[in-house]
Design a protein around this motif. Structure first.
Motif, PDB file in Angstrom:
ATOM      1  N   ASP A  33       0.918  -1.090  -0.052  1.00 20.00           N
ATOM      2  CA  ASP A  33      -0.046   0.120  -0.004  1.00 20.00           C
ATOM      3  C   ASP A  33       0.858   1.167   0.102  1.00 20.00           C
ATOM      4  O   ASP A  33       1.824   1.393   0.963  1.00 20.00           O
ATOM      5  CB  ASP A  33      -0.992   0.011   1.224  1.00 20.00           C
ATOM      6  N   ILE A  34       0.763   2.020  -0.918  1.00 18.19           N
ATOM      7  CA  ILE A  34       1.343   3.250  -1.127  1.00 18.19           C
ATOM      8  C   ILE A  34       1.131   4.396  -0.327  1.00 18.19           C
ATOM      9  O   ILE A  34       1.711   5.377  -0.047  1.00 18.19           O
ATOM     10  CB  ILE A  34       1.599   3.897  -2.540  1.00 18.19           C
ATOM     11  N   GLY A  35      -0.162   4.342   0.317  1.00 13.05           N
ATOM     12  CA  GLY A  35      -0.966   5.210   0.980  1.00 13.05           C
ATOM     13  C   GLY A  35      -1.396   6.335   0.175  1.00 13.05           C
ATOM     14  O   GLY A  35      -1.100   6.665  -0.821  1.00 13.05           O
ATOM     15  N   PHE A  36      -2.610   6.948   0.801  1.00 14.76           N
ATOM     16  CA  PHE A  36      -3.190   7.859   0.272  1.00 14.76           C
ATOM     17  C   PHE A  36      -2.480   9.276  -0.233  1.00 14.76           C
ATOM     18  O   PHE A  36      -2.570   9.860  -1.070  1.00 14.76           O
ATOM     19  CB  PHE A  36      -4.557   8.372   0.850  1.00 14.76           C
ATOM     20  N   ASP A  42       1.420  12.142  -6.201  1.00 17.37           N
ATOM     21  CA  ASP A  42       1.833  11.643  -7.399  1.00 17.37           C
ATOM     22  C   ASP A  42       0.627  12.026  -8.292  1.00 17.37           C
ATOM     23  O   ASP A  42       1.023  12.758  -9.493  1.00 17.37           O
ATOM     24  CB  ASP A  42       1.953  10.213  -7.306  1.00 17.37           C
ATOM     25  N   TRP A  43      -0.696  12.066  -8.031  1.00 16.52           N
ATOM     26  CA  TRP A  43      -1.535  12.288  -9.063  1.00 16.52           C
ATOM     27  C   TRP A  43      -1.714  13.816  -9.418  1.00 16.52           C
ATOM     28  O   TRP A  43      -1.770  14.288 -10.573  1.00 16.52           O
ATOM     29  CB  TRP A  43      -2.979  11.923  -8.536  1.00 16.52           C
ATOM     30  N   HIS A  47      -0.837  13.869 -13.127  1.00 13.56           N
ATOM     31  CA  HIS A  47      -2.032  13.469 -13.737  1.00 13.56           C
ATOM     32  C   HIS A  47      -3.222  14.690 -13.712  1.00 13.56           C
ATOM     33  O   HIS A  47      -4.130  14.666 -14.591  1.00 13.56           O
ATOM     34  CB  HIS A  47      -2.359  12.216 -13.395  1.00 13.56           C
ATOM     35  N   ARG A  48      -3.269  15.431 -12.623  1.00 17.59           N
ATOM     36  CA  ARG A  48      -4.319  16.242 -12.340  1.00 17.59           C
ATOM     37  C   ARG A  48      -4.622  17.282 -13.710  1.00 17.59           C
ATOM     38  O   ARG A  48      -5.761  17.454 -14.125  1.00 17.59           O
ATOM     39  CB  ARG A  48      -4.121  17.003 -11.268  1.00 17.59           C
ATOM     40  N   ALA A  49      -3.449  17.873 -14.182  1.00 15.17           N
ATOM     41  CA  ALA A  49      -3.505  18.868 -15.043  1.00 15.17           C
ATOM     42  C   ALA A  49      -4.211  18.402 -16.332  1.00 15.17           C
ATOM     43  O   ALA A  49      -5.336  18.822 -17.044  1.00 15.17           O
ATOM     44  CB  ALA A  49      -2.535  19.570 -15.579  1.00 15.17           C
ATOM     45  N   GLU A  50      -3.836  17.062 -16.961  1.00 10.78           N
ATOM     46  CA  GLU A  50      -4.541  16.491 -17.926  1.00 10.78           C
ATOM     47  C   GLU A  50      -5.914  16.097 -17.800  1.00 10.78           C
ATOM     48  O   GLU A  50      -6.702  16.207 -18.631  1.00 10.78           O
ATOM     49  CB  GLU A  50      -3.583  15.455 -18.670  1.00 10.78           C
TER      50      GLU A  50
END
Length: 63
Positions: A33-36, A42-43, A47-50
């Motif tokens: 588990d990488i954690g929230f 990371d997101w 990833h958020r802008a796209e």
């Protein structure tokens, strides 16, 4: 009942769903588990802008 598309709460829920999806995929890939918080950062960085751009286009389309 899901929040309507385009409302602030609806957009919050949509982003949260994407972050949780990333968390699950990355956790599976890494074997733990990488954690929230890690997934959220990371997101947001990668990833958020796209995602937001695509989401805005979707919301502007006539029904």
């Amino acid at each position: 009942m899901p929040a309507p598309l385009g409302t602030p709460y609806g957009e919050f829920l949509a982003e949260q769903e994407e972050i949780l999806r990333l968390k699950w995929l990355a956790s599976e890939r890494q074997g733990h588990d990488i954690g929230f918080e890690y997934a959220l950062n990371d997101w947001a960085r990668n990833h958020r802008a796209e995602w937001r751009s695509m989401r805005n286009k979707l919301l502007r389309q006539p029904a």
